[in-house]
Design a protein around this motif. Structure first.
Motif, short mmCIF file in Angstrom:
data_model
loop_
_atom_site.label_atom_id
_atom_site.label_comp_id
_atom_site.label_asym_id
_atom_site.label_seq_id
_atom_site.Cartn_x
_atom_site.Cartn_y
_atom_site.Cartn_z
N UNK A 131 0.83 -1.20 0.00
CA UNK A 131 0.00 0.00 0.00
C UNK A 131 0.87 1.26 0.00
N UNK A 132 0.56 2.17 -0.90
CA UNK A 132 1.26 3.45 -0.96
C UNK A 132 0.20 4.55 -1.03
N UNK A 133 0.11 5.34 0.01
CA UNK A 133 -0.90 6.40 0.11
C UNK A 133 -0.27 7.76 -0.17
N UNK A 134 0.10 7.93 -1.45
CA UNK A 134 0.77 9.16 -1.87
C UNK A 134 -0.02 9.91 -2.94
N UNK A 135 -1.28 9.52 -3.15
CA UNK A 135 -2.13 10.22 -4.10
C UNK A 135 -1.96 9.72 -5.53
N UNK A 136 -2.80 10.24 -6.42
CA UNK A 136 -2.74 9.93 -7.85
C UNK A 136 -2.71 11.24 -8.63
N UNK A 137 -1.77 11.32 -9.55
CA UNK A 137 -1.58 12.49 -10.38
C UNK A 137 -2.04 12.20 -11.81
N UNK A 138 -3.07 12.93 -12.27
CA UNK A 138 -3.54 12.84 -13.66
C UNK A 138 -2.77 13.87 -14.48
N UNK A 139 -2.20 13.43 -15.61
CA UNK A 139 -1.36 14.33 -16.41
C UNK A 139 -2.00 14.57 -17.78
N UNK A 140 -1.89 15.82 -18.25
CA UNK A 140 -2.53 16.22 -19.51
C UNK A 140 -1.54 17.00 -20.37
N UNK A 141 -1.55 16.69 -21.66
CA UNK A 141 -0.59 17.32 -22.59
C UNK A 141 -1.19 18.46 -23.40
N UNK A 142 -2.51 18.65 -23.35
CA UNK A 142 -3.12 19.71 -24.15
C UNK A 142 -4.27 20.35 -23.37
N UNK A 143 -4.67 21.52 -23.84
CA UNK A 143 -5.68 22.31 -23.16
C UNK A 143 -7.05 21.62 -23.18
N UNK A 144 -7.40 20.98 -24.30
CA UNK A 144 -8.73 20.38 -24.42
C UNK A 144 -8.94 19.28 -23.38
N UNK A 145 -7.96 18.39 -23.24
CA UNK A 145 -8.12 17.31 -22.26
C UNK A 145 -8.07 17.84 -20.84
N UNK A 166 -3.29 21.52 -10.96
CA UNK A 166 -1.93 21.93 -10.65
C UNK A 166 -1.19 22.29 -11.94
N UNK A 167 -0.18 23.10 -11.80
CA UNK A 167 0.63 23.54 -12.93
C UNK A 167 1.71 22.52 -13.25
N UNK A 168 2.37 22.66 -14.42
CA UNK A 168 3.48 21.75 -14.74
C UNK A 168 4.59 21.79 -13.69
N UNK A 182 4.05 19.09 -20.37
CA UNK A 182 2.64 18.91 -20.05
C UNK A 182 1.94 20.26 -19.93
N UNK A 183 0.65 20.25 -20.21
CA UNK A 183 -0.16 21.47 -20.08
C UNK A 183 -0.52 21.71 -18.62
N UNK A 184 -0.79 20.61 -17.90
CA UNK A 184 -1.16 20.71 -16.49
C UNK A 184 -1.60 19.36 -15.96
N UNK A 185 -2.07 19.36 -14.73
CA UNK A 185 -2.48 18.10 -14.13
C UNK A 185 -3.56 18.31 -13.07
N UNK A 186 -4.06 17.18 -12.59
CA UNK A 186 -4.99 17.18 -11.45
C UNK A 186 -4.46 16.17 -10.44
#
Length: 408
Positions: A131-145, A166-168, A182-186
């Protein structure tokens, strides 16, 4: 005491047996393999991801599927050969599109509730599952996604999940090993990862201590119910025998549709193949160069999890190709290429490929509840979120099967 058969020894079957046993039921698990968790619960992406609760019943999914149909390395691949099963499934899929928002919100709620059960069960039973409780980072390469992700975040928030844009620069601060532009992330801090097979195996040992009977290496040949008793014909090493129970819970993954047909129920599960690779981090450089925070790459539809010090799991893709578990080199190569591109310091000399069939309902919601017979129940069809939702749907089934006053 009522006897209950649980058919299937994957993550949903074993969690269901555990929840039922904790309620005091007399439970028997039937599994065709020698051990629990040997099929789709063996080597998935490892994410316990409420942040991935968005259901696929969106017009964009169909558009992407058609666009990628002739591209062998596409994240979503649909075999164009028509079958009645596939056509009926996609027909129901389209009919579910109006419920996209409602189902996404409901899935998020279930995923959040599932965490509490799963973590407490692991603690109670002393199960180590990386178990690793360090969160999940969604990454996006463009503005639309990235913009679409913002809309999804609003739905997840209605389900009770907090995730932030979050920012790059913030992405690199959260996971410094990630290379690329990357454009940004969540980022969802409350999400986590773990080894599904280790957990399933550990819980399978726990249920035996609770008195659950396990019938491994036994396949279901036939199942019938008269509403009072369930009769199951089992094959064990070429020999058939019949076992009878008061009730049954079908947790048989992609085999659930066939069993439901025999019981007079329609459970239109389609086997959606997913692939994974486990990268063995065999040197210090690879161990330092692999991420510790879990990722989801929206463009490639790949997820990652760090399993202990020396394993890095990458999984994803969806293939509509029937009951086919072949591991195709042209589907594995994009996963390896992705690792080498995004994490150039990770060596890929030792990579173990795997493929499994996700049991997916057309509306992307698990089938949880009773069948047409009063003693038949279902906990199946969890699709890409079986690991994430398993504990809460197991608890839901256990509560449904508690006797009413007139039955006591």
């Amino acid at each position: 005491m009522k006897t209950i058969a649980v058919i299937g020894g994957g993550i949903t079957g074993i969690t269901t047996a555990y929840a039922l046993a904790k309620q005091g039921f007399n439970v028997t698990v039937i599994e065709r393999h020698r051990y629990a968790g040997m099929e789709t619960s063996f080597a998935n992406g490892g994410q316990l991801s409420a942040s991935n609760a968005e259901v696929w019943t969106h017009w964009s999914t169909l558009i992407k599927g058609m666009k990628w149909m002739l591209k062998n390395d596409a994240p979503l691949l649909i075999n164009p050969t028509p079958t009645w099963h596939k056509l009926s499934w996609f027909g129901e899929f389209i009919a579910s599109i109006p419920h996209y928002e409602k189902n996404t919100i409901e899935t998020a709620k279930m995923a959040i509730a599932a965490r509490e059960y799963l973590f407490s069960w692991a603690q109670d039973e002393g199960i180590d599952f990386d178990l690793k409780q360090k969160g999940i980072l969604h990454i996006y390469r463009d503005k639309a996604s990235f913009t679409h992700a913002g809309k999804v975040s609003k739905l997840l928030a209605k389900g009770g999940l907090e995730r932030r844009a979050i920012s790059p620069d913030e992405m690199r601060a959260i996971e410094p090993t990630l290379a690329g532009t990357y454009y940004g992330g969540y980022f969802t801090e409350s999400d986590s990862t773990g080894d599904i097979h280790k957990f399933t195996h550990g819980l399978s040992l726990a249920i035996e201590k609770l008195g659950v009977k396990t019938l491994y290496e036994q396949s279901v040949e036939k199942i019938t119910s008269d509403g009072k008793l369930v009769h199951i014909t089992l094959d064990q090493a070429g020999r058939s025998h019949v076992a009878s129970f008061d009730k049954v819970v079908i947790c048989a993954g992609v085999a659930s549709r066939q069993l439901a047909d025999q019981l007079g129920d329609s459970v239109n599960i389609y086997p959606v193949k997913g692939y994974s690779i486990t990268v063995n981090l065999i040197d210090v450089q690879s161990q330092a160069g692999a991420p510790t925070v879990s990722l989801l790459d929206d463009e490639t539809k790949l997820v990652t999890s760090r399993l202990g010090i020396d394993r890095f799991r990458v999984a994803g893709t969806a293939e509509f190709n029937g009951f086919n578990k072949d591991i195709r080199a042209d589907r594995i190569k994009p996963l390896i290429d992705w690792v080498e591109r995004c994490f150039p310091n990770v060596g890929t000399r030792s990579v173990v490929p795997w493929a499994g069939l996700r049991p997916m309902m057309p509306n992307l919601m698990p089938k949880v509840g009773s069948g047409s017979k009063p003693n038949v129940f279902y906990n199946t069809g969890h699709g890409h979120l079986g690991w994430t939702l398993s504990a809460v749907t197991a608890q839901m089934v256990a509560q449904m099967m508690m006797p009413t006053e007139w039955e006591m």
